[in-house]
Write an enzyme that holds these catalytic residues in place. Sequence first.
Site, mmCIF file in Angstrom:
data_model
loop_
_atom_site.group_PDB
_atom_site.id
_atom_site.type_symbol
_atom_site.label_atom_id
_atom_site.label_comp_id
_atom_site.label_asym_id
_atom_site.label_seq_id
_atom_site.Cartn_x
_atom_site.Cartn_y
_atom_site.Cartn_z
ATOM 1 N N ARG A 191 -8.370 0.978 3.409
ATOM 2 C CA ARG A 191 -8.303 0.373 2.277
ATOM 3 C C ARG A 191 -7.390 -0.128 1.572
ATOM 4 O O ARG A 191 -6.274 0.800 1.730
ATOM 5 C CB ARG A 191 -9.675 0.895 1.415
ATOM 6 C CG ARG A 191 -10.703 1.197 1.843
ATOM 7 C CD ARG A 191 -12.093 1.767 0.967
ATOM 8 N NE ARG A 191 -11.397 3.046 0.400
ATOM 9 C CZ ARG A 191 -12.539 3.401 -0.064
ATOM 10 N NH1 ARG A 191 -13.435 3.002 -0.371
ATOM 11 N NH2 ARG A 191 -12.148 5.173 0.064
ATOM 12 N N ASP A 237 -5.379 -2.361 -1.914
ATOM 13 C CA ASP A 237 -5.880 -2.137 -3.086
ATOM 14 C C ASP A 237 -6.155 -4.191 -3.335
ATOM 15 O O ASP A 237 -5.899 -5.135 -3.065
ATOM 16 C CB ASP A 237 -4.901 -2.346 -3.846
ATOM 17 C CG ASP A 237 -4.999 -0.768 -4.335
ATOM 18 O OD1 ASP A 237 -6.430 -0.052 -4.021
ATOM 19 O OD2 ASP A 237 -3.818 0.189 -4.398
ATOM 20 N N TYR A 284 3.063 0.839 6.181
ATOM 21 C CA TYR A 284 3.782 -0.185 5.447
ATOM 22 C C TYR A 284 5.258 -0.967 5.251
ATOM 23 O O TYR A 284 5.796 -0.036 5.433
ATOM 24 C CB TYR A 284 3.567 0.255 3.690
ATOM 25 C CG TYR A 284 1.945 0.280 3.956
ATOM 26 C CD1 TYR A 284 1.499 -0.510 2.916
ATOM 27 C CD2 TYR A 284 0.953 1.344 3.611
ATOM 28 C CE1 TYR A 284 -0.415 -0.247 2.952
ATOM 29 C CE2 TYR A 284 -0.484 1.613 4.090
ATOM 30 C CZ TYR A 284 -1.129 1.104 3.325
ATOM 31 O OH TYR A 284 -2.576 1.096 3.444
ATOM 32 N N ARG A 300 3.035 2.401 -3.280
ATOM 33 C CA ARG A 300 3.383 1.409 -4.655
ATOM 34 C C ARG A 300 3.818 2.088 -5.964
ATOM 35 O O ARG A 300 5.400 1.875 -6.497
ATOM 36 C CB ARG A 300 2.357 0.741 -5.070
ATOM 37 C CG ARG A 300 1.781 -0.514 -4.443
ATOM 38 C CD ARG A 300 0.181 -0.930 -5.028
ATOM 39 N NE ARG A 300 0.865 -1.096 -6.074
ATOM 40 C CZ ARG A 300 -0.451 -1.721 -6.933
ATOM 41 N NH1 ARG A 300 -1.523 -1.600 -6.268
ATOM 42 N NH2 ARG A 300 -0.390 -2.511 -8.395
#
Length: 262
Positions: free
Chosen positions: A45, A47, A105, A192
Amino acid sequence: MGIEYDGRGLLGWQRQKDGPSVQGQLEAALSFVANQRVELTCAGRTDAGVHATAQVAHFDTLAVRERHSWVLGVNSRLPDGIALRWAEPVDDDFHARFKAFGRRYRYVIANRPVRPALEAGRVAWWRRPLDAARMHDAAQTFVGEHDFSSLRAAGCQAKSPIREVHSIAVQRRGSYVILDIHANAFLHHMVRNIAGVLLAIGDGREAPGWAARILAARDRRVSGITAPAGGLYFVHVDYPPEFALPSAEGPVLEGIPGNGAI
């Protein structure tokens, strides 16, 4: 299915009651094409505001359609910011989340004095000069299996904070600084938050050894900022070769020379 999406204006992957989500839009389109209700399970999932070039999801259905019919039919029902890249039938033992053994990522930073206009919401912006080599060296602290409690969101619901980072690299490409990270799985906001630590090290406000102290503290309160969502891209999922799923390319952003396959 392989899915790409622009996270701007979306409330993340997960279905939401109070606004548009990737899952919600896709399930509505799939249900129309299948002529029955469809529910999706994804590899990871994302954000609100986070993008994907290679999200993978699966669903069960009794509907029989050709591969191209799924792709064309679903895409005709989706907004411009979401697209189905491919659709493949898989064995019953496939699971988009639990069969994945790695995820990648990419975090993209426009490092210049003036904020970007055309790429607003598609890259992070940092006006202070960044030392990419210094960031890369500090980032190696996170490679390996560690307790990432200091680098997950306060509301993270994962049962364990232990994750294994296989590799992490930071490099400069012109006025952009690119962070690539590959791990078995990720905690909520983990990438992040890592980016936030490396930004403080890269612009000289913190020493490279700060990364190790944060990791050892196992306390989110001692860590850095959560870097903006707009710079983050979900770019690849690792599955066993027997599933023979199509390969995926990394994000292609204007102005980043040499940007291509992960």
